[in-house]
Design a protein around this motif. Structure first.
Motif, PDB file in Angstrom:
ATOM      1  N   PRO A  99       0.849  -1.197   0.000  1.00  0.00           N
ATOM      2  CA  PRO A  99       0.000   0.000   0.000  1.00  0.00           C
ATOM      3  C   PRO A  99       0.883   1.246   0.000  1.00  0.00           C
ATOM      4  O   PRO A  99       1.909   1.296   0.658  1.00  0.00           O
ATOM      5  N   CYS A 161       2.669  -6.558  14.285  1.00  0.00           N
ATOM      6  CA  CYS A 161       3.172  -6.957  12.967  1.00  0.00           C
ATOM      7  C   CYS A 161       2.572  -6.057  11.895  1.00  0.00           C
ATOM      8  O   CYS A 161       1.366  -6.023  11.713  1.00  0.00           O
ATOM      9  N   PRO A 162       3.406  -5.317  11.172  1.00  0.00           N
ATOM     10  CA  PRO A 162       2.863  -4.408  10.164  1.00  0.00           C
ATOM     11  C   PRO A 162       2.527  -5.104   8.850  1.00  0.00           C
ATOM     12  O   PRO A 162       2.194  -4.444   7.880  1.00  0.00           O
ATOM     13  N   TYR A 163       2.642  -6.418   8.832  1.00  0.00           N
ATOM     14  CA  TYR A 163       2.439  -7.152   7.583  1.00  0.00           C
ATOM     15  C   TYR A 163       1.251  -8.106   7.647  1.00  0.00           C
ATOM     16  O   TYR A 163       1.058  -8.918   6.754  1.00  0.00           O
ATOM     17  N   ARG A 257       8.439  -5.394   1.408  1.00  0.00           N
ATOM     18  CA  ARG A 257       7.239  -4.712   1.891  1.00  0.00           C
ATOM     19  C   ARG A 257       7.605  -3.743   3.019  1.00  0.00           C
ATOM     20  O   ARG A 257       8.302  -4.118   3.953  1.00  0.00           O
ATOM     21  N   LYS A 258       7.118  -2.518   2.898  1.00  0.00           N
ATOM     22  CA  LYS A 258       7.286  -1.496   3.931  1.00  0.00           C
ATOM     23  C   LYS A 258       8.691  -1.424   4.534  1.00  0.00           C
ATOM     24  O   LYS A 258       8.850  -1.492   5.757  1.00  0.00           O
ATOM     25  N   LEU A 261       9.760   0.967   7.566  1.00  0.00           N
ATOM     26  CA  LEU A 261       9.448   0.778   8.982  1.00  0.00           C
ATOM     27  C   LEU A 261      10.632   0.259   9.786  1.00  0.00           C
ATOM     28  O   LEU A 261      10.569   0.171  11.006  1.00  0.00           O
TER      29      LEU A 261
ATOM     30  N   PRO B 187       5.081  -0.068  14.759  1.00  0.00           N
ATOM     31  CA  PRO B 187       5.269   0.355  13.372  1.00  0.00           C
ATOM     32  C   PRO B 187       4.058  -0.040  12.532  1.00  0.00           C
ATOM     33  O   PRO B 187       3.447  -1.066  12.781  1.00  0.00           O
ATOM     34  N   THR B 341      -3.427  -3.450   7.874  1.00  0.00           N
ATOM     35  CA  THR B 341      -2.082  -3.180   7.353  1.00  0.00           C
ATOM     36  C   THR B 341      -2.011  -3.348   5.832  1.00  0.00           C
ATOM     37  O   THR B 341      -1.011  -3.009   5.228  1.00  0.00           O
TER      38      THR B 341
END
Ligand code: SF4
Ligand code: SF4
Lengths: 271, 385
Positions: A99, A161-163, A257-258, A261, B187, B341
């Protein structure tokens, strides 16, 4: 796929056998407390497992093969309800997997294209940082592990978890064996008798097939993918300059991904 | 002193029995949840914390808010609060009990709860939250009980209690700061990733806690011969007013940062909460209800005429409580998870068992509160304060 890492795998396999881990059904035989101790044995010193997904060689059918291989290997049930969904490896479109990186003029081939996602086994994993019981931890070989016997089910790791890589057992996964509606969706569950099923109230996620690494095998998804198309998934040791993952990373442009972060994902995508 | 809790009017016993019934219903639902797992709730892979954690977050604020009477009394020798510090401390006890219960009912594996102590994990904020909450509970029990029994005997409380009181002041700030840190350092959760989170938490706590305390004071004045005192009520009203203004100001700072920066991740949660995002907007009516009550509260509290009248002040305080309960409970927790997310929307709504368990925990808190207040008020009546 076969190349350089084979030797490494065998070495690890030997060590694991000495540690008494190589045996069949090791996870089931060991008592909970022992399981914990056993899982903490570093398989190799100073290793750094990583995976590369070559999206130019991937397609939806192949992703399905990988997903099925993993979910069979680890007895991940299909609960037929998105609210309770458990997934270790799954498909997600480009715009949602990355995203903020999508834009309307993006290359044709990315329109509606799926990416194969799983836990990134982050170098600096926030899920590990927040867990109040050390139920999830990072091994010295880079695998982020889960101890389902210690987890209290606070789900802090899921928030961290940002995923979206973690799933929770909202109910008892074993009920797929008795529930009329769920049985047909999970023939022969548990499908791998050598791997434990979980209880309700614990978090789970992809473990890079630590149980297979211990025997010197490649992860289930990688092995399944290789049977269909070589090089679609490459797994190996980033710490080894001669490994195949290092080679493909050197030769290709990859994204993660990301990355902003700071978690340091170890899942790379050749685009 | 417990004996004083056993003598009461019919109304007192009726109220306790009513609470016991609610607790029983909650317990029944909890046993069902214990059996079936958290699947009986509305939570999911995408919204992994819900109504329980929302109540917990809100109630930590109520507990911390008690310090707003303890601090002026002990640090600034503000005499008017002398009569109600005990009410503040007992409110904190009841609130912390509810906090702990809400964490407990939220666990997937409550039988393993001791793992938090057996494997202490200093890098986990949840570990510290457990320490500060339990510590705060213990402090308030010790202080409240000793101060009150000294008062009953007509003597001064022992010196070590004074030390505990001084410790309890920064401790109250810590419980809410640590709770804010549960959210603030993650995060990828843009809605929570803000340095002002702890400040926001404290501002809303110092509005919501004293607002509830003020309402309780007015109730105590009605149902007993103990009068918390006109001056104390007025000052509490002032504290609620300033803290609530600060709370709204902090919220507006967040809105500015999100929308002036135009960073999508920072805007999406606000858009979801207040306008709906990609066609989903279950919380929109709630959030506007919160805004409506906030405006009502601001008017009633800022206008001196309405702040100084008990009736309108009570309405203002109730409005503060409702507004911040929605905003800081549901809004804050759910807004952090939606969109998820993957920038996808999966909505959350509590289920009936979830709501009944929640009511059961609240009833437990009010049961504890009623008994404690009964004791405090009886002692006060006894010594003719
Ligand atoms: S992807 Fe998520 S679950 Fe996996 S290691 Fe990173 S933070 Fe942890
Ligand atoms: S849910 Fe389990 S693994 Fe996740 S943070 Fe809590 S105890 Fe740790």
């Amino acid at each position: 796929m076969k190349g350089i890492d084979r030797r490494e795998f065998l070495k690890i396999g030997g060590m694991a056998a000495i540690a008494g881990l190589g045996g069949k059904a090791a996870f089931e035989i060991l008592a909970p407390g022992k399981l914990e101790a056993a899982q903490q044995i570093p398989l190799t010193k100073g290793k750094h497992w990583a995976m590369v997904v070559d999206t130019t060689k991937m397609d939806d059918a192949l992703m399905d093969v990988c997903i099925e291989a993993c979910h069979k290997e680890h007895n991940v049930p299909n609960l037929g309800n998105p609210k309770e969904e458990i997934k270790w490896i799954w498909k997600e479109t480009y715009e949602h997997a990355f995203p903020g990186q999508e834009h309307e003029y993006i290359g044709e081939r990315f329109h509606g294209m799926n990416f194969l996602l799983m836990c990134n086994h982050c170098t600096n994993p926030p899920c590990v940082r927040v867990c109040p019981t050390q139920s999830t931890w990072k091994r010295e070989d880079g695998v982020v592990m889960m101890d389902m016997h210690r987890c209290i089910g606070c789900r802090f790791c899921m928030a961290a978890c940002p995923y979206g890589a973690r799933s929770f057992n909202w109910g008892d996964p074993q009920r797929v064996r008795t529930d009329e509606k769920l049985m047909p969706m999970n023939p022969g569950f548990p499908r791998n008798k050598d791997y434990p099923t979980r209880s309700k109230g614990v978090v789970e996620k992809c473990n890079f097939c630590a149980e297979r690494l211990a025997k010197g095998d490649q992860p289930a998804c990688v092995e399944a993918a290789a049977k269909v198309r070589k090089g679609a998934l490459v797994f190996g040791d980033l710490a080894d300059p001669h490994s195949e993952v290092r080679k493909v990373l050197k030769e290709n442009y990859t994204i993660r991904r990301k990355p902003e972060l700071g978690t340091g994902p170890n899942l790379f995508f050749i685009v | 002193m417990l004996d004083t809790a056993l003598k009461g009017t019919q109304r007192y016993w009726g109220w306790l029995i009513f609470l016991l019934v609610l607790m029983g219903i909650g317990l029944g639902c909890y046993l069902y949840q214990f059996q079936e797992g958290l699947r009986v709730t509305g939570m999911s892979r995408d919204v992994s914390w819900g109504f329980y954690i929302a109540q917990f977050t809100y109630l930590v604020g109520v507990a911390a808010g008690g310090v707003m009477v303890v601090l002026p009394y002990y640090l600034h020798d503000y005499k008017a609060f002398g009569r109600i510090t005990i009410l503040g401390e007992f409110l904190a006890i009841a609130a912390v009990v509810m906090c702990l219960l809400f964490i407990f009912v939220d666990l997937g594996n409550p039988v393993r709860i001791m793992n938090v102590i057996m494997y202490p994990t200093p890098n986990s904020i949840l570990f510290w939250d457990m320490i500060v909450l339990n510590g705060y509970l213990l402090l308030n029990v010790l202080i409240g009980w000793n101060v009150l029994s000294a008062e009953r005997k007509g003597i001064h409380y022992p010196g070590w209690v004074k030390t505990l009181i001084y410790i309890s002041i920064p401790w109250a700030f810590s419980i809410h700061t640590v709770t804010a840190f549960l959210y603030a350092g993650l995060p990828g959760r843009h809605f929570w990733l803000t340095a002002i989170m702890a400040a926001r938490f404290l501002a809303s706590a110092f509005a919501a806690g004293p607002a509830l305390l003020l309402l309780l004071c007015l109730i105590v004045r009605r149902v007993s011969r103990f009068d918390p005192g006109e001056k104390a009520v007025r000052t509490l009203g002032g504290i609620v007013t300033y803290a609530f203004i600060l709370n709204i100001f902090f919220l507006l700072l967040e809105v500015f940062t999100a929308f002036y920066s135009q960073i999508p991740g920072h805007m999406h949660s606000f858009v979801y909460l207040f306008a709906g995002y990609e066609g989903f907007g279950k919380l929109v009516p709630w959030m506007w209800t919160s805004v409506g009550f906030a405006i009502l509260a601001l008017i009633l509290l800022i206008v001196p005429g309405t702040r100084r009248k008990d009736d309108t002040l009570a309405v203002g305080c109730a409005a503060v409580i409702i507004s911040s309960w929605i905003d800081k409970g549901m809004g804050l927790v759910i807004g952090g998870f939606v969109p998820n997310t993957f920038d996808r929307v999966f909505e959350y709504w509590p289920t009936t068992p979830e709501i009944l368990i929640t009511i059961g925990v609240w009833a437990t808190g009010f049961f504890v509160l009623t008994v404690l207040y009964k004791i405090a008020v009886s002692v006060k009546e006894e010594v003719g304060a």
